[in-house]
Design a protein around this motif. Structure first.
Motif, mmCIF file in Angstrom:
data_model
loop_
_atom_site.group_PDB
_atom_site.id
_atom_site.type_symbol
_atom_site.label_atom_id
_atom_site.label_comp_id
_atom_site.label_asym_id
_atom_site.label_seq_id
_atom_site.Cartn_x
_atom_site.Cartn_y
_atom_site.Cartn_z
ATOM 1 N N VAL A 143 20.741 18.523 43.833
ATOM 2 C CA VAL A 143 21.579 17.974 42.763
ATOM 3 C C VAL A 143 21.873 16.488 42.966
ATOM 4 C CG1 VAL A 143 22.620 20.194 42.198
ATOM 5 C CG2 VAL A 143 23.722 18.712 43.892
ATOM 6 N N SER A 144 21.204 15.874 43.911
ATOM 7 C CA SER A 144 21.410 14.447 44.175
ATOM 8 C C SER A 144 20.338 13.628 43.489
ATOM 9 C CB SER A 144 21.408 14.193 45.685
ATOM 10 O OG SER A 144 22.493 14.861 46.281
ATOM 11 N N SER A 145 20.357 12.357 43.725
ATOM 12 C CA SER A 145 19.480 11.415 43.025
ATOM 13 C C SER A 145 18.007 11.541 43.370
ATOM 14 C CB SER A 145 19.943 9.992 43.325
ATOM 15 O OG SER A 145 19.750 9.714 44.710
ATOM 16 N N GLY A 146 17.664 12.302 44.376
ATOM 17 C CA GLY A 146 16.263 12.425 44.758
ATOM 18 C C GLY A 146 15.907 11.563 45.951
ATOM 19 N N GLU A 147 16.690 10.549 46.210
ATOM 20 C CA GLU A 147 16.463 9.690 47.371
ATOM 21 C C GLU A 147 17.567 9.890 48.401
ATOM 22 O OE1 GLU A 147 15.878 5.666 46.180
ATOM 23 O OE2 GLU A 147 14.494 6.225 44.586
ATOM 24 N N THR A 148 18.176 11.051 48.363
ATOM 25 C CA THR A 148 19.305 11.350 49.230
ATOM 26 C C THR A 148 18.832 11.799 50.600
ATOM 27 O OG1 THR A 148 20.580 12.025 47.313
ATOM 28 C CG2 THR A 148 21.357 12.807 49.432
ATOM 29 N N THR A 149 19.521 11.349 51.619
ATOM 30 C CA THR A 149 19.319 11.854 52.966
ATOM 31 C C THR A 149 20.528 12.712 53.294
ATOM 32 O OG1 THR A 149 18.128 9.861 53.605
ATOM 33 C CG2 THR A 149 19.014 11.236 55.386
ATOM 34 N N VAL A 150 20.267 13.984 53.614
ATOM 35 C CA VAL A 150 21.350 14.917 53.897
ATOM 36 C C VAL A 150 21.297 15.278 55.370
ATOM 37 C CG1 VAL A 150 22.395 17.144 53.332
ATOM 38 C CG2 VAL A 150 21.144 15.867 51.563
ATOM 39 N N GLY A 151 22.427 15.127 56.045
ATOM 40 C CA GLY A 151 22.552 15.532 57.434
ATOM 41 C C GLY A 151 23.478 16.730 57.523
ATOM 42 N N VAL A 152 23.144 17.668 58.407
ATOM 43 C CA VAL A 152 23.984 18.847 58.600
ATOM 44 C C VAL A 152 24.156 19.076 60.093
ATOM 45 C CG1 VAL A 152 24.299 21.310 58.140
ATOM 46 C CG2 VAL A 152 23.039 19.892 56.491
ATOM 47 N N GLU A 153 25.398 19.137 60.525
ATOM 48 C CA GLU A 153 25.734 19.466 61.909
ATOM 49 C C GLU A 153 26.402 20.830 61.904
ATOM 50 O OE1 GLU A 153 25.080 17.687 64.689
ATOM 51 O OE2 GLU A 153 24.035 16.205 63.465
ATOM 52 N N GLN A 154 25.965 21.704 62.790
ATOM 53 C CA GLN A 154 26.486 23.067 62.835
ATOM 54 C C GLN A 154 27.251 23.302 64.121
ATOM 55 O OE1 GLN A 154 24.597 25.907 64.782
ATOM 56 N NE2 GLN A 154 26.508 26.970 64.457
ATOM 57 N N SER A 155 28.360 24.045 64.017
ATOM 58 C CA SER A 155 29.123 24.432 65.197
ATOM 59 C C SER A 155 29.699 25.825 64.968
ATOM 60 C CB SER A 155 30.249 23.428 65.475
ATOM 61 O OG SER A 155 31.174 23.418 64.408
#
Length: 186
Positions: free
Chosen positions: A160-172
């Motif tokens: 659902v972002s602009s297409g040039e989005t960098t998504v980071g996910v940190e899990q704990s």
């Protein structure tokens, strides 16, 4: 080395079913990573009666869950993350879901559309924080490996972002049975 098993607190009940798009997405992610892995997964699912799955059918959830946990170590977190991204790409979203905030608050409904017959609390998503470019998502007793969920969350925000989005996910795991995912995007 023994294969990891599904943690008892995260195990589906025997009558739980999963939508075919979840199975198809997971297999597509496996193919993207490695045809050898995809072949292995297809054989594993075939032994429990899941052969040539289609996105519109329903399948027993326990065999898929078991397969995901058993292969988690063998294929690695990145492969499972790609499978999560592929799975979320097949989800139908309402037309008013256009921003990361919207898609994160849609997670419970998406999960409910993808699973049935369980009767447990394995589908609780809590979004205690969401702002421009960041969010926290808590999952109580998530029934899938954390790396698969990381990929699904990343793919959902990216979708659902602009297409040039960098998504980071940190899990704990702030406490037993609860997974926390901290997301950031630009």
């Amino acid at each position: 080395m023994t294969s990891p098993t599904v943690p008892p607190v995260r195990r589906f009940s025997d009558d739980a079913e999963v939508a075919g798009f979840v199975v198809v997405g997971y297999l597509a992610g496996a193919r993207e990573a490695s045809q050898t892995f995809a072949d292995r997964l297809e054989r594993q699912l075939a032994t429990v009666g899941i052969e040539q799955p289609t996105a519109d059918d329903w399948y027993p959830a326990t065999p898929l869950q078991t397969a995901m946990f058993e292969t988690a170590d063998a294929v690695g977190a990145e492969t499972l993350s790609r499978a999560g991204r592929q799975t979320v790409a097949l989800v139908d979203l309402p037309p008013d879901v256009r921003r990361p905030r919207d898609v994160l608050f849609e997670l419970d409904d998406v999960y409910d559309r993808a699973h049935r017959g369980d009767g447990s609390e394995l589908d609780e998503y809590d979004v205690p924080h969401v702002a421009d470019g960041e969010a926290v998502v808590d999952c109580v007793q998530m029934p899938y490996p954390a790396s698969l969920v990381c990929g699904a969350l990343s793919g959902a925000v990216d979708r659902v972002s602009s297409g040039e989005t960098t998504v980071g996910v940190e899990q704990s795991e702030p406490e037993p049975g609860r997974l926390r995912f901290e997301l950031s995007w630009d």
